[in-house]
Design a protein around this motif. Structure first.
Motif, PDB file in Angstrom:
ATOM      1  N   LYS A 132       0.755  -2.436  -4.200  1.00  0.00           N
ATOM      2  CA  LYS A 132      -0.694  -2.406  -4.435  1.00  0.00           C
ATOM      3  C   LYS A 132      -1.001  -2.321  -5.914  1.00  0.00           C
ATOM      4  O   LYS A 132      -1.897  -2.993  -6.418  1.00  0.00           O
ATOM      5  CB  LYS A 132      -1.323  -1.219  -3.695  1.00  0.00           C
ATOM      6  N   THR A 136      -2.899  -4.933  -8.289  1.00  0.00           N
ATOM      7  CA  THR A 136      -4.082  -4.510  -9.038  1.00  0.00           C
ATOM      8  C   THR A 136      -3.975  -4.932 -10.499  1.00  0.00           C
ATOM      9  O   THR A 136      -4.960  -5.335 -11.119  1.00  0.00           O
ATOM     10  CB  THR A 136      -4.239  -2.975  -8.955  1.00  0.00           C
ATOM     11  N   GLU A 330      -7.812  -6.233   1.715  1.00  0.00           N
ATOM     12  CA  GLU A 330      -6.832  -5.207   2.078  1.00  0.00           C
ATOM     13  C   GLU A 330      -7.387  -3.811   1.833  1.00  0.00           C
ATOM     14  O   GLU A 330      -7.202  -2.910   2.655  1.00  0.00           O
ATOM     15  CB  GLU A 330      -5.540  -5.402   1.277  1.00  0.00           C
ATOM     16  N   GLU A 331      -8.084  -3.627   0.713  1.00  0.00           N
ATOM     17  CA  GLU A 331      -8.661  -2.316   0.408  1.00  0.00           C
ATOM     18  C   GLU A 331      -9.717  -1.914   1.430  1.00  0.00           C
ATOM     19  O   GLU A 331      -9.807  -0.746   1.830  1.00  0.00           O
ATOM     20  CB  GLU A 331      -9.277  -2.331  -0.997  1.00  0.00           C
TER      21      GLU A 331
END
Length: 387
Positions: A132, A136, A330-331
């Motif tokens: 992740k 990011t 996804e978040e």
């Protein structure tokens, strides 16, 4: 519930372990030899493997090595009635989680299994978080301006050269700083970020260099500053154009002599840090106006990397759309949206004064407010907020 594979040539031990482990709410598969165990391992996913060492056809150490070659994520506990310290050390060196002698102490076995499963879960969670984080901080784009930035990072990162990163708000200056650190020889050491614009001028020196107990009214204990915290690694001075002249003088000394002194102390502290700085201001103009030290500018700007505005690389918008669509979906825990060609064309027609930061917000807004397929109609309706 954990799924456990037991490999042992003694039927009584296999059945006993199966009965005990199933009583503890685990799912258990049994194998009477190494080849059968490896076949089960290839066709199933196990949380843990219990494996005897002394077996016909293939001993447990060989099974351990073959499992480790295929996956180092599955903990293996080796068990043996002929064990000694050398055997245990050999098993651990080859990747075993633990070694337990027969006759088995069932309480110890259950505790070891629980600890091994918890460790496996922690390793898996860490890998997910790293993925992740890497997503990011991924640098997305294939346009010529962003390609030049990537090439500059690759050349400069392995050195300890100071870098001044310039560009408008929201272009991704922090991202460049992080990649300079990640690709450097200091990647395993701290990356410490300081937002100079967010810290009041009267506190910036304490924030950067620390202070001694009693140095000022609220200094109730000694505190290390950001330079000490970054020792061995990288310090990133974001928005350095907003730093006070007094703090600039101390930063200049730190760069010249690699020493700092805490507020309220005259003791010099040696520091080893790589300094990266960023600004959205024209520092040459700030120098002319007396707001920024020219000698500090020259110390910081060994290498200057200019991050292009989004309007200068609009050909990257389809890639950025796909990137943020995946990341934000996804978040939020929702299905990815489909941006048709008309939507991508509409996004490329917008003037992105807020750069990547504004663009990401727009993509998030569209994902939240729109249905599965996003067209130019939705982009025109939601891309610009109504005040």
């Amino acid at each position: 519930m954990s799924k456990i594979l037991v490999i042992d040539d003694q039927k009584s031990i296999r059945n006993t372990l199966k009965e005990i482990l199933e009583y503890e709410n685990n799912e258990v598969d049994l194998a009477e030899n190494g080849p059968q165990g490896l076949e089960l391992f290839d066709n199933n996913k196990y949380d843990i493997i219990l494996c005897d060492i002394k077996m016909p056809e293939m001993d447990g150490i060989e099974v351990l090595q073959k499992v480790m070659e295929k996956s180092q994520e599955t903990p293996m506990i080796m068990i043996s009635g002929h064990g000694n310290i050398d055997t245990a050390v050999d098993a651990i060196k080859k990747g075993a989680y633990d070694f337990i002698e027969k006759p088995l102490d069932l309480n110890r076995l259950l505790v070891t299994i629980r600890n091994a499963v918890e460790r496996k879960d922690l390793v898996t969670e860490t890998k997910v978080l790293r993925r992740k984080v890497s997503k990011t901080f991924e640098m997305v784009g294939e346009s010529e301006p962003i390609r030049q930035v990537k090439e500059m990072i690759d050349k400069v990162a392995p050195t300890d050269a100071r870098v001044l990163i310039t560009g408008s708000n929201g272009t991704g200056k922090e991202l460049v700083a992080r990649w300079l650190h990640e690709k450097s020889n200091r990647a395993q050491e701290p990356f410490v970020e300081v937002n100079c614009a967010a810290i009041p001028s009267e506190l910036i020196e304490s924030e950067l260099f620390g202070h001694e107990k009693g140095a000022f009214t609220s200094a109730v204990k000694q505190r290390k500053g950001k330079f000490e915290q970054a020792h061995g690694g990288t310090i990133f001075l974001d928005e350095i154009g907003d730093m006070s002249l007094a703090a600039q003088a101390k930063v200049l000394r730190a760069l010249q002599e690699n020493v700092i002194s805490r507020v309220g102390s005259d003791k010099d502290i040696k520091v080893d840090v790589r300094v990266l700085a960023a600004t959205n201001k024209n520092l040459q103009e700030e120098i002319r106006q007396g707001n920024f030290r020219e000698d500090l500018f020259h110390r910081l700007s060994v290498i200057i990397i200019h991050v292009p505005a989004l309007n200068e690389r609009k050909e990257d918008i389809p890639l950025l759309t796909e990137h943020f669509n995946t990341l934000i979906s996804e978040e939020l825990g929702v299905a990815k949206r489909e941006f048709d060609q008309s939507a991508l064309d509409a996004l490329q027609e917008i003037s992105w004064t807020g750069n990547i930061r504004e663009f990401r917000n727009v993509i998030e807004r569209l994902i939240i407010l729109c249905n599965n397929t996003i067209t130019s109609k939705e982009v025109k309706a939601y891309a610009t907020p109504v005040w």
